[in-house]
Every structure is written in C-alpha cells, then in structure tokens.
Design a protein around this motif. Structure first.
Motif, mmCIF file in Angstrom:
data_model
loop_
_atom_site.group_PDB
_atom_site.id
_atom_site.type_symbol
_atom_site.label_atom_id
_atom_site.label_comp_id
_atom_site.label_asym_id
_atom_site.label_seq_id
_atom_site.Cartn_x
_atom_site.Cartn_y
_atom_site.Cartn_z
ATOM 1 N N ARG A 151 -24.539 -32.765 4.847
ATOM 2 C CA ARG A 151 -25.474 -32.846 3.873
ATOM 3 C C ARG A 151 -25.797 -34.232 3.446
ATOM 4 O O ARG A 151 -25.294 -35.329 3.306
ATOM 5 C CB ARG A 151 -24.757 -32.081 2.496
ATOM 6 C CG ARG A 151 -23.844 -31.042 2.790
ATOM 7 C CD ARG A 151 -24.500 -29.825 3.326
ATOM 8 N NE ARG A 151 -24.026 -28.661 2.922
ATOM 9 C CZ ARG A 151 -22.943 -28.023 3.318
ATOM 10 N NH1 ARG A 151 -22.238 -28.505 4.223
ATOM 11 N NH2 ARG A 151 -22.633 -26.894 2.754
ATOM 12 N N GLY A 201 -35.235 -32.455 5.256
ATOM 13 C CA GLY A 201 -34.667 -31.138 5.242
ATOM 14 C C GLY A 201 -35.237 -30.565 6.459
ATOM 15 O O GLY A 201 -34.720 -29.780 7.236
ATOM 16 N N GLY A 203 -32.915 -30.089 9.911
ATOM 17 C CA GLY A 203 -32.113 -28.990 9.791
ATOM 18 C C GLY A 203 -31.895 -28.500 11.095
ATOM 19 O O GLY A 203 -30.481 -28.034 11.095
ATOM 20 N N THR A 262 -28.621 -30.743 6.356
ATOM 21 C CA THR A 262 -29.467 -30.479 5.233
ATOM 22 C C THR A 262 -29.740 -31.599 4.436
ATOM 23 O O THR A 262 -28.953 -32.628 4.336
ATOM 24 C CB THR A 262 -28.786 -29.390 4.570
ATOM 25 O OG1 THR A 262 -27.723 -29.824 3.610
ATOM 26 C CG2 THR A 262 -28.415 -28.102 5.429
ATOM 27 N N ASN A 290 -31.512 -25.977 1.904
ATOM 28 C CA ASN A 290 -32.101 -26.885 2.492
ATOM 29 C C ASN A 290 -33.835 -27.209 1.959
ATOM 30 O O ASN A 290 -34.482 -26.327 1.908
ATOM 31 C CB ASN A 290 -32.253 -26.751 4.092
ATOM 32 C CG ASN A 290 -32.382 -27.892 4.955
ATOM 33 O OD1 ASN A 290 -32.273 -28.980 4.449
ATOM 34 N ND2 ASN A 290 -32.749 -27.638 5.896
#
Length: 280
Positions: free
Chosen positions: A156, A194, A198, A203, A260
């Motif tokens: 993240r 993002g 991804g 994300t 995301n």
C-alpha cells in the motif's frame, strides 16, 4: 468465515510500515495506531531527536515496535540514505505512508518563489522521489493469491493530503494559497500511481484530511479564525487520532485490499458543509 471476523478483517499485525513526518502530528497519530496493532513501524523526520523520542515512546506502548529513520526529505541524498538503511533492515515494505509536508502561508501578491519551491518540492515532488526509490521493497511486500495470478494482499501507498485540494474553501481560508496547489497535485499523483502500480501488486490511495489539532494548527485554533474553522465543520469538532489512524489502517488491512486510486475525505463534512435548516 474466519476472514470476515473483525480482528482478521482489519488486521495490520506483522506489517512493515514507513511513515514520513512520523515523529509528531498526524504522522505520529498514524504511527501510534499501527504500533498499537502489532506492526513494525519506521518513522522519519528531519529531527533525529524527535524521531528517537517518538520511536522509544511508541515501542514502549507496543505490542508492535517503532524504529527511527531520521531524514530531511527535501534532499535527494537523504532519501537515498533512508532507502539504503531501510533495505539493510528489511527485505520488503508493506505500507508506505507519505505524510511529511511543509507549509508556507502567504497571499498571492507577496508569496516568495523560494516558499513556493520548498512546498512543492517536499509535499509533491519528494512523494514521487521516495515512492520511486522504494518500489523494489514495495513490490517485494505484495502477496499474491494461492493461484499466483492476482494480489490478495497488495502493498500500500497511502498519501496524506488535505481536503483543501478537493474543493474551493475560500470561505474558511481565503489567503491559503499554499495548500491547494500541491494538494490537488498530490491527489492526482496518487490516483495515477494506483493505475500504474496496481498491476504490480501496489495500491495507491490518499486521505484528504480536514482539521486536526497539531503543532501547526494548535495556536490558530484558539483564535477567532480557528473558531471559524470548527464552525464550518458539521460534526462540530476537529479530527481525533483514532479518526486518521483508523482510516490509514483500514486502507492497509485486508478490508482495504481492493481500494485503489481512491481519495478518502476525512473532514467531518467540511467539504460538503451546508447551512442548517434553521438558516435556510
């Protein structure tokens, strides 16, 4: 299913987390939440003394741990040193929280070029610089599904911005040139990352914070201008540590694994403030 139980759904236990600007203010609030829930948290700021103090304080709270990684993120050399040190300690990074920032409050007529450059560099450009340098560790921190084709638990990136980057809040802070220019850019950069990252199991989301009581806002909050800030928040209060820590942990937990490119507004309704029925 056991995975839907709250202690699993919102767990950040065992995650490796880096929080920039983590020695005080919103960064410290977030770092505290992760440490209290079993994460290993690195905090970074310009002041080595403040970093060490915060790290000792949060480690004593447990059950997670906190480690100081002081760095002046204005300088590319310091970013390189921070990343090198983190790589010497960890093989992967699960959560990067870009929170470090600078403020420079002047009107458009008097705003200095140096002030503009300082804020844009730290609050926007260095978010990209640090994130880019940490991509190998973030890629290593992404966990694929059993089939190995998707990322059940991605790494993240959480970018801490301001609600002032989402709308024109001239009623509350008409002189505030310093925030909008970089906050809008930060939210857009976050969405772009993002979409780009991804597919690699990373994300990127942002939290648009409203008013939180920090060293930066504490003095003004006691003035008439500060009282106006509170009056403009429908919930009638500023944000609490659990508000921002809980939001960041949600994004970093299994519950937030499918989020995301989002910007979560955390302002008590400031952005959508409407007059009460009695005033209509």
């Amino acid at each position: 299913m056991s995975t839907l139980e709250a202690h699993n759904l919102f767990s950040v236990k065992g995650k490796v987390v880096l929080v920039t600007g983590g020695s005080r203010g919103i960064g410290k609030m977030i770092a505290t939440g992760f440490v209290r829930n079993g994460a290993r948290v690195y905090v970074s700021s310009r002041s080595a003394k403040d970093c060490e103090k915060t790290a000792a304080e949060l480690t004593a709270l447990g059950p997670g741990t906190c480690i100081a990684l002081p760095a002046n993120l204005q300088n590319v050399e310091d970013i390189q040193k921070l990343v090198t040190e983190l790589k010497s300690r960890e093989q992967a990074l699960n959560v990067l929280i870009n929170n470090a920032g600078a403020a420079w409050g002047e009107s458009i007529d008097t705003h200095s070029d140096d002030g503009f450059t300082k804020v844009i560099t730290l609050n926007l450009q260095r978010v990209f610089t640090l994130t880019q340098a940490l991509l190998p560790l973030l890629r290593a921190g992404a966990n694929k599904s059993k089939e190995g084709t998707t990322y059940k638990d991605p790494s993240r990136i959480i970018n801490i911005g301001s609600v002032e980057g989402l709308g024109a809040l001239e009623r509350a802070r008409p002189r505030n040139l310093r925030l909008r220019r970089r906050e809008s850019g930060l939210h857009h950069l976050s969405r772009h990352m993002g979409g780009r990252l991804g597919r690699e199991g990373i994300t990127s989301n942002s939290i648009a914070c409203g008013l939180f009581m920090t060293k930066m806002t504490a003095h003004t909050a006691k003035t008439e201008e500060g009282k106006g800030w509170i009056a403009n928040i429908p919930l009638g209060r500023s944000g609490l540590p659990e508000d921002v820590a809980g939001t960041a942990m949600y994004l970093a937990s299994p519950a937030g694994a499918f989020v995301n490119g989002a910007t979560l507004t955390l302002d008590g309704g400031q952005l959508v403030n409407m007059p009460s029925q009695a005033k209509l």
